[in-house]
Design an enzyme around this catalytic site. Structure first.
Site, PDB file in Angstrom:
ATOM      1  N   PRO A  35       0.948  -1.139  -0.179  1.00  0.00           N
ATOM      2  CG  PRO A  35       0.121  -0.979   1.668  1.00  0.00           C
ATOM      3  CD  PRO A  35       0.953  -2.117   1.413  1.00  0.00           C
ATOM      4  CG  MET A  36       3.703   2.368  -1.793  1.00  0.00           C
ATOM      5  SD  MET A  36       5.310   2.711  -2.437  1.00  0.00           S
ATOM      6  CE  MET A  36       4.400   1.136  -3.893  1.00  0.00           C
ATOM      7  CB  VAL A  37      -0.080   7.606   0.891  1.00  0.00           C
ATOM      8  CG1 VAL A  37      -0.875   9.256   1.057  1.00  0.00           C
ATOM      9  CG2 VAL A  37      -0.994   7.045   2.117  1.00  0.00           C
ATOM     10  CB  CYS A 133       0.769   5.114   8.639  1.00  0.00           C
ATOM     11  SG  CYS A 133       1.277   7.053   8.560  1.00  0.00           S
ATOM     12  CG  HIS A 200       7.897  -1.803   7.289  1.00  0.00           C
ATOM     13  ND1 HIS A 200       7.843  -0.110   7.173  1.00  0.00           N
ATOM     14  CD2 HIS A 200       9.053  -1.846   6.775  1.00  0.00           C
ATOM     15  CE1 HIS A 200       9.095   0.409   7.138  1.00  0.00           C
ATOM     16  NE2 HIS A 200       9.719  -0.360   6.642  1.00  0.00           N
ATOM     17  CG  ASN A 231       6.917  -3.770   3.597  1.00  0.00           C
ATOM     18  OD1 ASN A 231       6.794  -2.923   4.225  1.00  0.00           O
ATOM     19  ND2 ASN A 231       6.990  -3.183   2.233  1.00  0.00           N
ATOM     20  CB  ALA A 259       6.689  -0.007  -0.654  1.00  0.00           C
TER      21      ALA A 259
HETATM   22  C1  LIG Z   1       4.909   6.566  -1.304  1.00  0.00           C
HETATM   23  C2  LIG Z   1       4.867   5.681  -0.096  1.00  0.00           C
HETATM   24  C3  LIG Z   1       3.169   6.030   0.427  1.00  0.00           C
HETATM   25  C4  LIG Z   1       2.995   5.068   1.472  1.00  0.00           C
HETATM   26  N1  LIG Z   1       1.757   4.408   1.827  1.00  0.00           N
HETATM   27  C5  LIG Z   1       1.459   3.900   3.063  1.00  0.00           C
HETATM   28  C6  LIG Z   1       0.113   3.557   2.768  1.00  0.00           C
HETATM   29  O1  LIG Z   1      -0.841   4.203   2.565  1.00  0.00           O
HETATM   30  N2  LIG Z   1      -0.152   2.569   3.584  1.00  0.00           N
HETATM   31  C7  LIG Z   1       0.857   1.732   4.325  1.00  0.00           C
HETATM   32  O2  LIG Z   1       0.318   0.604   5.194  1.00  0.00           O
HETATM   33  N3  LIG Z   1       2.253   2.057   3.602  1.00  0.00           N
HETATM   34  C8  LIG Z   1       3.159   2.993   3.101  1.00  0.00           C
HETATM   35  N4  LIG Z   1       4.077   3.196   2.897  1.00  0.00           N
HETATM   36  C9  LIG Z   1       4.726   2.014   3.446  1.00  0.00           C
HETATM   37  C10 LIG Z   1       4.868   1.184   2.313  1.00  0.00           C
HETATM   38  O3  LIG Z   1       3.964   0.277   2.124  1.00  0.00           O
HETATM   39  C11 LIG Z   1       6.109   0.320   2.848  1.00  0.00           C
HETATM   40  O4  LIG Z   1       5.668  -0.621   4.150  1.00  0.00           O
HETATM   41  C12 LIG Z   1       7.413   1.029   3.738  1.00  0.00           C
HETATM   42  O5  LIG Z   1       7.726   2.078   2.522  1.00  0.00           O
HETATM   43  C13 LIG Z   1       8.880   0.022   3.154  1.00  0.00           C
HETATM   44  O6  LIG Z   1       8.866  -1.039   2.447  1.00  0.00           O
HETATM   45  P1  LIG Z   1       9.783  -0.520   0.858  1.00  0.00           P
HETATM   46  O7  LIG Z   1      11.290  -0.697   1.773  1.00  0.00           O
HETATM   47  O8  LIG Z   1       9.355  -1.611   0.387  1.00  0.00           O
HETATM   48  O9  LIG Z   1       9.650   0.297   0.695  1.00  0.00           O
HETATM   49  C14 LIG Z   1       4.580   4.026   2.023  1.00  0.00           C
HETATM   50  C15 LIG Z   1       5.796   4.537   1.428  1.00  0.00           C
HETATM   51  C16 LIG Z   1       5.747   5.054   0.175  1.00  0.00           C
HETATM   52  C17 LIG Z   1       7.335   5.931   0.136  1.00  0.00           C
END
Ligand SMILES: Cc1cc2nc3c(=O)[nH]c(=O)nc-3n(C[C@H](O)[C@H](O)[C@H](O)COP(=O)(O)O)c2cc1C
Length: 516
Positions: A35-37, A133, A200, A231, A259
């Site tokens: 999930p990514m905002v 978050c 995460h 994650n 993400a």
């Molecule tokens: C742009 C962006 C938006 C994010 N939005 C959310 C979100 O809406 N919900 C959530 O649970 N985590 C959110 N995260 C966290 C990611 O889901 C993830 O847990 C974190 O980036 C670590 O994973 P990665 O190392 O693959 O980036 C966001 C991360 C990024 C970079």
């Protein structure tokens, strides 16, 4: 590919829960878009699926905002849209992703979470709760990582969802400061009946640049029997498709969720190897135009893919674009844009024609019905179909219209019947508010009788003309008098509406169950 059943069969209670549940999405041995905002909107999700992701999470959507949304089937785009009262599309999805999209919500309230889960339940594959978050906007409302310090609340939310919907429920957490506390929390989470848990591997106060704690994820994976989704590996471990398997092995998890690596280049999910970012951006734009994505969202995602090239002349041109059409121009995709828009316009026109034909009134029992939805934007301010009907009833010396309204329990939608001249009229569509349901009933009546309803563009409507004349007259009065008269003008329709609403008969009580 492993089956998800052996893990489930290990726990007796868990097995019972799963057997009562519709056979749903399996979270074992999967690659997952996190999930990514702002990033995880429909074009990115479809692209990730095309490239090979098994499951895609939507961006986190806050329960309070979602609870106010209306579910609307968009026949032109072939999507299901959840639309806020200010007309913003909060969540757009389509059948292509239905069996693989997880709806993530931000919540701190079990009952509200359930309302939202029920609203989206039939359009998604699973529902997830964000418990990771660390941003203040989330934690100050008790959501996101604030939940990690309130395991009772976590249990209440997850149990309510697991028992209340037929789709799998998951949650995404961050790790706690000690291994013991983390393991103890996930065991409590597992006992709520969730189908999987995404971890995460960073603590609440750790930033994305900090190394991910694979050992914590591993301890979690060893302590529960539901699938664990690892994650947090984007910056230091996962750079290629093959790295996903390395991350999975390093954590002992069942699945891997990406993400940032996917945000930078979603073709990382391609088994045959990633594509160039240029190619991926074009693929992204195709989905953005096809699904009428918000241009600022489109631009945001493209800028994430450009990364440090965002300051280049090309990046600046992209930044200056304000519409999807201008974005297409920057990428030399104007022909594609025009062709797609023309196709959508043709579909809209074809639907309008069939809609006009289906809008013939039908007699159901003793009620005349039509599928009509009241759109506030189709009417000038202070003009409404109810007012038109009232004016008409006065002119015809009839009793004024009486509105009877019902409310459905499952989605709290309203449907009104207006009774006038001993005849009943009702829209076949259910509305989000009682006021709109009454307006829709008035529209059905006016259309059936061939009367004007006050829509913008109805040139020969007496009421509109009269108001225009009145406003003109008042502009030559002195300030005070003008203000008083203007106030009076704007109060008249208000009073009339009040009067009509007072006479409204509400069937089964405003919030009561309906017999239909
Ligand atoms: C742009 C962006 C938006 C994010 N939005 C959310 C979100 O809406 N919900 C959530 O649970 N985590 C959110 N995260 C966290 C990611 O889901 C993830 O847990 C974190 O980036 C670590 O994973 P990665 O190392 O693959 O980036 C966001 C991360 C990024 C970079």
């Amino acid at each position: 590919m492993l089956s998800c059943w052996p893990a489930v069969l290990r726990g007796g209670r868990l097995r019972m829960m799963m057997m009562n549940r519709e056979e749903g999405l399996c979270f074992s041995r999967k690659t997952v878009l996190a999930p990514m905002v702002r990033v995880g909107t429909l074009p990115m999700r479809l692209l990730a699926l095309d490239y090979g992701a098994d499951i895609v999470y939507c961006e986190e959507l806050i329960d309070i905002k979602m609870a106010r949304c209306e579910r609307v089937e968009n026949d032109v785009l072939g999507t299901v849209d959840f639309i806020a009262p200010d007309e913003r599309v909060m969540f757009r999805t389509c059948s292509k992703e239905k069996s693989r999209v997880v709806f993530q919500m931000g919540t701190a309230d079990p009952e509200r979470a359930l309302v939202v889960a029920k609203l989206v339940e039939n359009d998604v594959a699973a529902v997830d709760v964000n418990m990771g978050c660390p941003k203040e906007y989330s934690t100050k409302g008790g959501m996101g990582s604030a939940l990690l310090s309130d395991p009772e609340k976590i249990e209440a939310i997850l149990r309510t969802l697991v028992n209340g919907i037929s789709k799998p429920v998951t949650c995404k957490i961050r790790i706690l400061p000690t291994l013991e506390d983390t393991v103890s929390l996930v065991k409590r989470i597992e006992n709520t009946g969730v189908a999987a848990i995404a971890v995460h591997g960073r603590m609440r106060e750790e930033r994305p640049r900090h190394p991910v704690h694979c050992d914590y994820i591993q301890a979690v994976a060893e302590s529960v029997s539901i699938p664990v989704i690892a994650n947090g590996g984007s910056s230091d471990i996962v750079k290629t498709f093959e790295d996903m398997e390395k991350f999975r092995e390093a954590t002992g998890a069942s699945s891997v969720m990406l993400a940032r690596a996917a945000m930078w280049n979603p073709s990382i999910f391609r088994q045959q190897g990633a594509l160039s970012v240029e190619e991926v951006m074009e693929d992204y734009i195709r989905y953005a135009v096809r699904y009428d994505n918000n241009p600022f969202n489109t631009k945001y995602c493209l800028c994430q893919m450009l990364r440090d090239r965002v300051e280049s002349p090309f990046g600046k041109r992209l930044h200056a674009a304000q519409t999807n059409e201008e974005i297409c121009e920057v990428f030399g995709m104007t022909d594609f844009y025009n062709k797609t828009k023309a196709e959508l316009e043709a579909r809209r026109a074809a639907l309008q024609t069939s809609c006009d034909q289906s809008e013939q009134p039908k007699l159901e029992d003793d009620v005349i019905t039509m599928p009509v939805r009241f759109e506030r934007r189709d009417y000038p301010p202070q003009i409404s179909p109810k007012m038109y009907l009232l004016e008409w009833s006065r002119k015809e010396k009839l009793d004024q219209p009486v509105y009877e309204t019902e409310q459905r329990t499952q989605d709290r939608a309203f449907q009104s019947t207006v009774i006038i001249d001993n005849k009943k009229y009702r829209s076949a569509m259910w509305e989000k508010s009682k006021k709109f349901a009454e307006q829709a009933a008035a529209v059905v009546c006016l259309r059936t009788l061939g009367l004007p309803e006050g829509r913008i563009g109805e040139e020969h409507s007496g009421l509109v003309n009269k108001r225009k004349r009145d406003v003109k007259k008042y502009t030559v009065l002195d300030d005070n008098e003008s203000a008083a008269r203007k106030r009076h003008m704007s109060e008249v329709p208000q009073e009339e509406e009040e009067e009509m609403i007072c006479r409204t008969k509400v069937v089964n009580g405003v919030c009561g169950p309906t017999t239909r």
